[in-house]
Design a protein around this motif. Structure first.
Motif, PDB file in Angstrom:
ATOM      1  N   THR A 210      41.653  49.786  24.554  1.00  0.00           N
ATOM      2  CA  THR A 210      41.053  48.524  24.127  1.00  0.00           C
ATOM      3  C   THR A 210      39.925  48.119  25.061  1.00  0.00           C
ATOM      4  N   LEU A 211      38.808  47.737  24.469  1.00  0.00           N
ATOM      5  CA  LEU A 211      37.645  47.264  25.218  1.00  0.00           C
ATOM      6  C   LEU A 211      37.906  45.845  25.710  1.00  0.00           C
ATOM      7  N   LEU A 212      37.769  45.631  27.023  1.00  0.00           N
ATOM      8  CA  LEU A 212      38.005  44.317  27.613  1.00  0.00           C
ATOM      9  C   LEU A 212      36.723  43.637  28.062  1.00  0.00           C
ATOM     10  N   LEU A 213      35.722  44.447  28.378  1.00  0.00           N
ATOM     11  CA  LEU A 213      34.424  43.921  28.808  1.00  0.00           C
ATOM     12  C   LEU A 213      33.369  44.893  28.296  1.00  0.00           C
TER      13      LEU A 213
ATOM     14  N   GLU B  36      42.066  40.499  36.634  1.00  0.00           N
ATOM     15  CA  GLU B  36      42.415  41.925  36.587  1.00  0.00           C
ATOM     16  C   GLU B  36      41.198  42.783  36.249  1.00  0.00           C
ATOM     17  N   VAL B  37      40.347  42.285  35.366  1.00  0.00           N
ATOM     18  CA  VAL B  37      39.121  43.008  35.017  1.00  0.00           C
ATOM     19  C   VAL B  37      38.203  43.064  36.232  1.00  0.00           C
TER      20      VAL B  37
ATOM     21  N   ALA C 252      39.488  45.569  38.733  1.00  0.00           N
ATOM     22  CA  ALA C 252      39.183  46.942  38.317  1.00  0.00           C
ATOM     23  C   ALA C 252      37.734  47.287  38.645  1.00  0.00           C
ATOM     24  N   ALA C 253      36.826  46.339  38.425  1.00  0.00           N
ATOM     25  CA  ALA C 253      35.405  46.564  38.735  1.00  0.00           C
ATOM     26  C   ALA C 253      35.207  46.732  40.241  1.00  0.00           C
ATOM     27  N   ARG C 254      35.848  45.884  41.029  1.00  0.00           N
ATOM     28  CA  ARG C 254      35.727  45.992  42.493  1.00  0.00           C
ATOM     29  C   ARG C 254      36.276  47.323  42.988  1.00  0.00           C
TER      30      ARG C 254
ATOM     31  N   VAL D 199      34.679  47.909  30.464  1.00  0.00           N
ATOM     32  CA  VAL D 199      35.998  48.060  31.062  1.00  0.00           C
ATOM     33  C   VAL D 199      36.960  48.261  29.901  1.00  0.00           C
ATOM     34  N   VAL D 200      37.750  49.330  29.991  1.00  0.00           N
ATOM     35  CA  VAL D 200      38.673  49.700  28.922  1.00  0.00           C
ATOM     36  C   VAL D 200      40.093  49.688  29.469  1.00  0.00           C
TER      37      VAL D 200
END
Length: 166
Positions: free
Chosen positions: A95-98, A117-118, A121-123, A136-137
């Motif tokens: 699922t696409l979150l961003l 949480e997104v 994940a990016a950091r 972000v998936v």
């Protein structure tokens, strides 16, 4: 045989049998967990625990239970590679979150993922600015994939729920 001796003997033999059966069944049995893998792992653990603690369960019953669970897991995964219906039954869709720096709020709510949480994940992937994140998936195993740069066709996003224009 005393209960303690039973636990030692059956424990060692069950453990060795489980390792052999897992090795024979292949890497897929030990892959990252999705819901189906979780159930199989819990079932195997339950069988092992029962064989260790119950003097009423024979070694043959434990081995048979291991083989049945691993065989079922093999049949289901073998079939899922050949049937979209079975695959959809045992695996969820990523699922696409961003996307292009914009949060997909409906998807985040549906998947019970919060903004923090997104961002985490990016950091984790070394991203300093969320605007630099292409996507972000949330993967089928619950892990986050972060895509930093867009390609011309976004081919890595194929099969991801929520990608615009698909």
């Amino acid at each position: 045989m005393t209960p303690i001796m039973h636990t030692i003997v059956v424990g060692i033999l069950s453990y060795l049998t489980l390792i052999i059966v897992l090795r024979i069944s292949g890497k897929r049995t030990l892959s990252k967990w999705n819901a189906f893998d979780f159930v199989v792992t819990i079932a195997l653990g339950s069988i092992l625990a029962t064989s260790l603690t119950s003097t009423e369960v024979t070694l043959a019953q434990s081995v048979t239970a291991f083989v049945v669970i691993i065989a079922l897991q093999f049949v289901i995964t073998f079939t899922s590679v050949r049937s979209r219906g079975v695959l959809k039954l045992i695996k969820s869709q990523p699922t696409l979150l961003l996307y292009k720096g914009e949060y997909c709020h409906d998807a985040m709510t549906r998947e019970r993922v919060v903004r923090a949480e997104v961002l985490a994940a990016a950091r984790e992937k070394g991203m300093v600015d969320i605007e630099q994140v292409h996507a972000v998936v949330l993967e089928t195993d619950g892990a986050f994939s972060v895509i930093g740069q867009a390609g011309e066709h976004d081919s890595a996003l194929e099969g991801v729920e929520g990608v615009p224009g698909r």
